[in-house]
Design an enzyme around this catalytic site. Structure first.
Site, PDB file in Angstrom:
ATOM      1  N   GLU A 107     -43.125  -8.412  25.193  1.00 40.56           N
ATOM      2  CA  GLU A 107     -41.745  -8.515  25.653  1.00 40.56           C
ATOM      3  C   GLU A 107     -40.872  -7.543  24.871  1.00 40.56           C
ATOM      4  OE1 GLU A 107     -41.033 -12.503  27.758  1.00 40.56           O
ATOM      5  OE2 GLU A 107     -40.607 -12.780  25.642  1.00 40.56           O
ATOM      6  N   GLY A 144     -33.469 -10.253  29.301  1.00 37.17           N
ATOM      7  CA  GLY A 144     -32.159 -10.722  29.729  1.00 37.17           C
ATOM      8  C   GLY A 144     -31.160  -9.607  29.977  1.00 37.17           C
ATOM      9  N   ASN A 183     -40.203 -19.235  31.217  1.00 38.81           N
ATOM     10  CA  ASN A 183     -39.600 -19.624  29.942  1.00 38.81           C
ATOM     11  C   ASN A 183     -38.133 -19.940  30.236  1.00 38.81           C
ATOM     12  OD1 ASN A 183     -38.581 -19.877  27.388  1.00 38.81           O
ATOM     13  ND2 ASN A 183     -38.778 -17.711  26.859  1.00 38.81           N
ATOM     14  N   HIS A 219     -41.490 -16.024  20.103  1.00 41.22           N
ATOM     15  CA  HIS A 219     -40.568 -15.359  21.028  1.00 41.22           C
ATOM     16  C   HIS A 219     -39.524 -14.585  20.225  1.00 41.22           C
ATOM     17  CE1 HIS A 219     -37.459 -14.704  24.001  1.00 41.22           C
ATOM     18  NE2 HIS A 219     -38.411 -14.853  24.909  1.00 41.22           N
ATOM     19  N   SER A 253     -36.918  -9.235  31.980  1.00 41.36           N
ATOM     20  CA  SER A 253     -36.234  -8.978  33.260  1.00 41.36           C
ATOM     21  C   SER A 253     -37.185  -8.838  34.447  1.00 41.36           C
ATOM     22  CB  SER A 253     -35.306  -7.758  33.148  1.00 41.36           C
ATOM     23  OG  SER A 253     -34.286  -8.002  32.206  1.00 41.36           O
TER      24      SER A 253
HETATM   25  P1  PGA Z   1     -35.890 -12.545  31.004  1.00 42.03           P
HETATM   26  O1  PGA Z   1     -36.552 -13.295  29.749  1.00 42.03           O
HETATM   27  O2  PGA Z   1     -36.866 -12.601  32.122  1.00 42.03           O
HETATM   28  O3  PGA Z   1     -34.625 -13.308  31.289  1.00 42.03           O
HETATM   29  O4  PGA Z   1     -35.617 -11.126  30.560  1.00 42.03           O
HETATM   30  C1  PGA Z   1     -37.910 -13.148  29.460  1.00 42.03           C
HETATM   31  C2  PGA Z   1     -38.267 -13.857  28.170  1.00 42.03           C
HETATM   32  O5  PGA Z   1     -37.513 -13.760  27.200  1.00 42.03           O
HETATM   33  O6  PGA Z   1     -39.312 -14.541  28.091  1.00 42.03           O
END
Ligand code: PGA
Length: 251
Positions: free
Chosen positions: A163, A169, A8, A94, A208
């Site tokens: 998630e 993030g 993504n 999301h 992450s």
């Molecule tokens: P991330 O994002 O791997 O940067 O934590 C995952 C997502 O929001 O799909």
């Protein structure tokens, strides 16, 4: 069950950057087996990505879509536009859409219905915030998101992404134990909706994910893939994630 690993990219990468990524990534994952490999660039890069992935083992997804088929909806994108660009899947619900664009369960349900009707694969995201986890509301939140979000949606073509918002993030990946606990709960909730068909729905973990954390996450019984943000922006790290080490699933 075949694994499903999706990138993504969020609001990252121009058309030129998308081309650069794919020219390094496609050869790096050419021999990956038993995994659906998916990339979700921004809308503007979908058509050129669609050309580049044709006849490869990489599939294209969009990050969102609108539920109406056409008309006066300034700024929106329809399922037909995504299909023509070469998309096979679309991410819906999301947490960033929920948080910044105020999408609620009813909006997400309409989008899922429209995408399903158009024949797109659904990557449906759920997850709790840190406050909800700390208040012991994780299961209630996930149950509500699933029951309302999936109302009237069939099990075919459905992938669910767990998630946890606190892991997105932030560099704070959920532990495999935390992920497995919620994935098992998601599977149980899906069983109530779909019976035994729930056993073939892929449940992805996102938040992450890195090349270092993917192997242990994928060893969890109910983790069937990943939805990767930050670590998917670099072809080398994302290809390492796609080529994770397959271990016997822990029970
Ligand atoms: P991330 O994002 O791997 O940067 O934590 C995952 C997502 O929001 O799909």
């Amino acid at each position: 069950m075949k694994s499903f690993i999706a990138a993504n990219w969020k609001m990252n990468k121009t058309v030129t950057e998308t081309r650069e990524f794919l020219s390094a990534f496609i050869p790096a994952v050419r021999d990956a087996v038993d995994v659906d490999i998916v990339v979700a660039p921004p809308f503007t890069a979908l058509a050129s990505a669609g050309e580049l992935i044709r006849d490869t083992n990489v599939q294209l997804a969009a990050q969102d879509m609108f539920w109406e088929e056409k008309g006066a909806f300034t700024g929106e994108i329809s399922s037909a536009m995504l299909l023509e660009a070469g998309c096979r899947h679309v991410i819906i619900g999301h947490s960033e859409r929920r948080q910044y664009f105020l999408e609620d369960d009813a909006v997400i349900n309409k989008k899922l219905k429209a995408a399903g009707k158009a024949g797109l694969g659904l990557i449906f995201c759920v997850g709790e915030t840190l406050g909800e986890r700390e208040a012991n509301r994780t299961f209630d939140v996930i149950r509500r998101e699933i029951e309302f979000g999936l109302e009237g949606i069939g099990a075919g073509n459905l992938v669910v992404a767990y998630e946890p918002v606190w892991a997105i993030g932030t560099g704070k990946t959920a532990t495999p134990e935390q992920a497995q606990e919620v994935h098992a709960f998601i599977r149980e909730t899906l069983r109530k909706l779909y019976g035994n068909s729930a056993d073939s729905i892929r449940i992805l973990y996102g938040g992450s994910v890195t090349p270092e954390s993917i192997d242990r996450l994928m060893a969890c019984r109910d983790v069937n893939g990943g939805l990767v943000g930050g670590a998917s922006l670099n072809p080398e790290s994302f290809s390492k994630i796609v080529c994770f080490k397959k271990a016997i699933k822990e029970t």
